[in-house]
Write an enzyme that holds these catalytic residues in place. Structure first.
Site, PDB file in Angstrom:
ATOM      1  N   ARG A   1       9.357   4.573   0.181  1.00 37.27           N
ATOM      2  CA  ARG A   1       9.778   3.223   0.558  1.00 37.27           C
ATOM      3  C   ARG A   1       9.052   2.738   1.798  1.00 37.27           C
ATOM      4  O   ARG A   1       8.929   1.549   2.020  1.00 37.27           O
ATOM      5  CB  ARG A   1      11.287   3.208   0.838  1.00 37.27           C
ATOM      6  CG  ARG A   1      12.112   3.092  -0.416  1.00 37.27           C
ATOM      7  CD  ARG A   1      13.573   3.138  -0.068  1.00 37.27           C
ATOM      8  NE  ARG A   1      13.987   1.953   0.655  1.00 37.27           N
ATOM      9  CZ  ARG A   1      15.152   1.871   1.294  1.00 37.27           C
ATOM     10  NH1 ARG A   1      15.967   2.890   1.314  1.00 37.27           N
ATOM     11  NH2 ARG A   1      15.487   0.763   1.925  1.00 37.27           N
ATOM     12  N   CYS A   2       8.640   3.667   2.611  1.00 35.36           N
ATOM     13  CA  CYS A   2       8.091   3.226   3.893  1.00 35.36           C
ATOM     14  C   CYS A   2       6.680   2.684   3.760  1.00 35.36           C
ATOM     15  O   CYS A   2       6.049   2.318   4.718  1.00 35.36           O
ATOM     16  CB  CYS A   2       8.170   4.312   4.952  1.00 35.36           C
ATOM     17  SG  CYS A   2       6.907   5.551   4.861  1.00 35.36           S
ATOM     18  N   LEU A   3       6.139   2.605   2.563  1.00 36.11           N
ATOM     19  CA  LEU A   3       4.829   1.976   2.392  1.00 36.11           C
ATOM     20  C   LEU A   3       5.039   0.503   2.131  1.00 36.11           C
ATOM     21  O   LEU A   3       4.600  -0.344   2.788  1.00 36.11           O
ATOM     22  CB  LEU A   3       4.084   2.608   1.224  1.00 36.11           C
ATOM     23  CG  LEU A   3       3.894   4.102   1.344  1.00 36.11           C
ATOM     24  CD1 LEU A   3       3.174   4.653   0.152  1.00 36.11           C
ATOM     25  CD2 LEU A   3       3.124   4.435   2.613  1.00 36.11           C
TER      26      LEU A   3
END
Lengths: 123, 97, 110, 133
Positions: free
Chosen positions: C108-110
């Site tokens: 998700r952190c992309l």
């Protein structure tokens, strides 16, 4: 003057690859900076040099082998990878790495290259 | 083109300080904070070449809290205000933790 | 969550990504796409197979820019654009192609 | 009051700061980080954001309880966030890995902004100095 300076990030890797997530956490930062077209260089010092040594296989001990991702650096425009000769010598390690574009630098050159970066994060 | 080195670990416990000394350049500044204060009498300090003109500074509070005495002839006593200031006076920062 | 495939239950996460990428099969990819009412054409397959191969080689799914760079070497300039890839996978090539390639859901952190 | 701007480049004041926190709230290293940040803010440094990564994400766990006679790192973040509108960016992948989630457990303290490493790229681009604590 300030505008002509290209910002760049140096990631200083100092931990061996498997017993903690430092190497993987640094790698994730490297990949995202590469994806955003930011200049990023990788430095390996101390036990960090173990991340580069050829012949490792983390899957034997159930580690997701993130070292394999190093071979994809070209697709993220990561092409400056430096390793400290002193750290190799201290560990009696040959310059035998699992990726090609690694540059072995003596202590002074290693220190000098670091200063070419505006931001240095250490893992 | 100096670098500020923030040393936070004891060299009796980790390699951090030794690694810091490997990448020193002329006119760099080393600030000892947190457990880095335990390095104030470490033999590694003797390996710093005087020709490099390295400034050695210590956050007084952090050393006092640890009962580490500061040799005024070698170290500059500073506060957190000074550390913030040094962040901008030098060109880059490396945290050794 | 699971997909019934040849009498076997293939475990997935909530969004339908395989939990074990080893269990992937081309026919399974088709079923996953059908479940999403999505049709995989030859052009889609080219990307799906490429993304899977990338993962097997490098142990990571390529971010969009890396994907286009790598595809350029393989398929030439024309297919090496994020516009081309987004036209094929409107929900995002990184998300969709990895799913049908049986790979873990991208972070998700992309 | 000090003035921490430093004119290195002509016509350009260098005092935009970003901080990355990688140490957990139960460590005294966090006290130092908070002290550094508060000192910077008090002295007018433009702190554009704090990014929480690795064990630093534990600062965002609303379930963390620290005995009342020990240092309250988390309430200090709240104070700084409220007093200075300080943005606190949480790497959600690092958080979820540690049981901190906006979906499953819903235990993220509301003062944190859910974000990812892209935010770190942004901070490093905007800031004159990105310092790790």
């Amino acid at each position: 003057m300030a505008d002509t300076l290209i910002k760049s990030l140096a990631l200083l890797n100092t931990k061996a690859p498997y017993s903690n997530t430092a190497g993987k956490d640094a790698l994730d930062i490297a990949l995202i900076f590469g994806s955003f077209e930011q200049k990023v260089s990788l430095f390996f010092q101390g036990d960090g040099v173990w991340q580069l040594m050829a012949g490792q296989n983390g899957s034997i001990i159930s580690v997701k082998d993130y070292l394999k991702t190093f071979a994809a650096f070209e697709f993220y425009d990561i092409d400056t990878i430096y390793v400290c000769q002193t750290s190799l010598t201290q560990r009696n390690l040959p310059a035998n790495f699992h990726i090609e574009q690694v540059q072995v630098l003596n202590q002074q050159a290693f220190a000098q290259q670091l200063t070419l970066h505006q931001t240095i994060l250490r893992f | 083109m100096a670098t500020l080195h923030i040393v936070r670990q004891s060299a009796y416990n980790t390699d951090d300080f030794a690694q810091c000394l490997q990448v020193l350049n002329t006119n760099d500044v080393i600030v000892f904070i947190d457990d880095g204060c335990y390095n104030l009498q470490h033999s590694l300090l003797n390996t710093i070449e005087s020709s490099k003109n390295i400034q050695l500074q210590v956050i007084t509070q952090h050393a006092s809290a640890r009962a580490v005495s500061i040799n005024d002839a070698i170290f500059t006593k500073i506060t957190m205000d000074d550390l913030v200031s040094l962040t901008f006076e030098n060109d880059r920062v490396i945290t050794w933790q | 969550m699971a997909i019934d495939f040849n009498g076997e239950q293939i475990a997935t996460d909530k969004q339908g990504y395989l939990l074990d990428y080893h269990q992937w099969h081309e026919d399974l990819a088709t079923i996953m796409a059908n479940n999403d009412a999505f049709e995989l054409t030859a052009a889609h397959w080219e990307v799906v197979n490429f993304v899977r191969q990338f993962y097997l080689s490098y142990n990571t799914s390529p971010a969009i820019r890396a994907l286009t760079k790598a595809m350029k070497a393989e398929f030439g300039e024309e297919k090496a654009s994020s516009r081309y890839l987004f036209r094929l996978f409107p929900d995002g090539p990184a998300k969709q192609a990895t799913k049908y390639a049986g790979l873990p859901k991208p972070k998700r952190c992309l | 009051m000090y003035n921490f701007s430093c004119t290195i480049f002509r016509n350009k004041t260098v005092n935009k700061l970003a901080v990355m926190i990688t140490t957990p709230p139960y460590s005294n290293l966090s006290v130092t980080a908070l002290d550094y940040i508060e000192t910077a803010l008090k002295n007018g440094v433009e702190l554009i954001g704090v990014f929480f990564y690795q064990d630093g994400v534990l600062h965002a766990d609303a379930h963390v309880q620290i005995a009342s006679d020990e240092f309250q790192a988390i309430s200090h973040w709240r104070k700084l966030h409220q007093a200075y509108k300080l943005p606190l960016y949480l790497c959600i992948t690092a958080a979820e890995k540690r049981g901190i989630s906006d979906e499953q457990t819903q235990n993220i303290s509301p003062i944190f902004t859910i974000s990812g490493l892209g935010e770190l790229v942004e901070l490093s681009t905007m800031a004159d100095r990105l310092v790790q604590f």
